[in-house]
Enzyme design. Structure first.
Site, PDB file in Angstrom:
ATOM      1  CB  SER A 124      -1.783 -18.490  41.717  1.00  0.00           C
ATOM      2  OG  SER A 124      -1.378 -17.354  40.996  1.00  0.00           O
ATOM      3  CE1 TYR A 148       0.978 -21.922  38.145  1.00  0.00           C
ATOM      4  CE2 TYR A 148       0.372 -19.617  37.828  1.00  0.00           C
ATOM      5  CZ  TYR A 148       0.781 -20.645  38.658  1.00  0.00           C
ATOM      6  OH  TYR A 148       0.996 -20.409  39.993  1.00  0.00           O
ATOM      7  CE  LYS A 152      -0.799 -23.031  41.213  1.00  0.00           C
ATOM      8  NZ  LYS A 152      -0.288 -23.945  42.268  1.00  0.00           N
TER       9      LYS A 152
END
Length: 349
Positions: A124, A148, A152
């Site tokens: 991302s 989050y 990643k």
């Protein structure tokens, strides 16, 4: 070739499954259906006219993962599966770290056990953090501002370490910007649980009458109209990027990161106006305070993907809006529409 797709029933995963099947690949889909619907898999078969194996399983269940690799002759993995809501990750960080990171560790361990060393990882643009410098290139220092994003970033670092330990591995880290749109058939698309976190499904749900108005988070940024500017990419272009990345990892070794974006940005107001123009629907909106951590402008430098993957985004902003609306208007309640007899909207496209 047989490709394992983790999270293959999800928004980006389902569109990538269509691209893979149409390109002649054999696929095996793994999904726990926590944030996706089985109906999406049936519609993939409907669109492509092809069947495939599906395992309702969780990457946290290592024994089930071993069983899947035992029963299938997997050549490569495209790894989508993971929790992905930024706000939720701040509230329940331990669940995000456990699910996303432990699940990936299990996957890598089983891949190593079975001699499968080719992976395309769904990363991302959140790994760039709050950098004001644009366009964002793969060489920028990485940072994360929420759990989050940190999952990643950590997974990217883990995968680099995996390659250092065994240079048979070949891994593409695909950093998405803002996926939008849907398959032109209107049969598969983005079906978020609850109130959408992303702009376009929020707009389409307002247009379809599910939500009363769009909340615009801030109009005092240093942009031409004061609203935030982002790089929006059609999900079909994104799916095509995964096929190009798959070709790359099957023919080389190493770990490389690639931005998948258009290289240009549109503001929130531009997206609203473009959607209204394409659909003829008025989108009521209300300006509210900025969200903490949001920056004014973020868009990609996609040149590395163009040069090394021979990939470039093709779809226009109009197509993004039109395909999003076709999906939403034909499926006002998402995939649940398949289970309910609801009156279809009278919409001409």
């Amino acid at each position: 070739m047989q490709i394992l797709i983790t999270g293959g029933a999800g928004y980006i995963g389902s569109h990538t499954c269509v691209e893979l099947l149409n390109a002649g690949y054999e696929i095996v889909v793994l999904d726990n259906l926590l944030n996706s619907k089985h109906e999406a898999l049936e519609r993939i078969k409907e669109i492509t006219g092809k069947d495939f194996k599906f395992h309702q399983a969780d990457l946290l269940d290592k024994q089930e993962l071993i069983k899947i690799f035992t029963e299938n002759n997997i050549d490569a993995v495209i790894h989508f599966a993971g929790l992905k809501a930024v706000g939720e990750s701040v509230t329940i960080p331990l669940l995000y770290y456990h699910n996303n990171i432990t699940g990936t560790l299990n996957l890598c361990e089983v891949m190593e056990q079975f001699g499968v060393h080719n992976m395309v990882f769904s990363s991302s643009a959140t790994v760039y953090g709050l950098q004001e410098r644009v366009p964002l290139s793969e060489e920028l220092p990485l940072q994360a501002t929420n759990p989050y994003g940190r999952t990643k970033l950590m997974i990217e670092e883990i995968l680099r370490d995996v390659y250092v330990a065994n240079n048979k591995w070949s891994i593409a880290l695909l950093r998405y910007f803002n996926p939008v749109g849907a398959h032109p058939s209107g049969r598969i698309g983005e079906d978020p649980n609850g109130i959408p976190n992303n702009l376009i499904p929020y707009i389409t749900q307002v247009a379809v009458g599910k939500l009363p108005e769009l909340k615009v988070f801030g109009n005092d940024y240093a942009t031409h109209d004061g609203t935030g500017v982002r790089d929006y990419i059609h999900v079909a272009d994104l799916a095509a990027g995964h096929l190009k990345a798959l070709e790359k990892v099957m023919s080389s070794s190493g770990v490389s990161a690639y931005n998948l974006g258009t290289g240009s940005g549109y503001s929130v107001m531009e997206m609203i106006h473009a959607f209204e123009k394409v659909t003829g629907r008025s989108i009521p909106y209300r300006i509210i305070n900025r969200r903490p951590g949001d920056i004014g402008v973020s868009y990609s430098d996609p040149l590395k993907a163009q040069n090394e993957l021979n990939w470039i985004a093709q779809k226009s902003l109009e197509e993004m809006c039109l395909d999003s609306w076709r999906w939403q208007s034909n499926n006002p309640n998402g995939y649940d529409e398949a289970k309910k007899e609801l009156k279809q909207l009278n919409v001409t496209l």
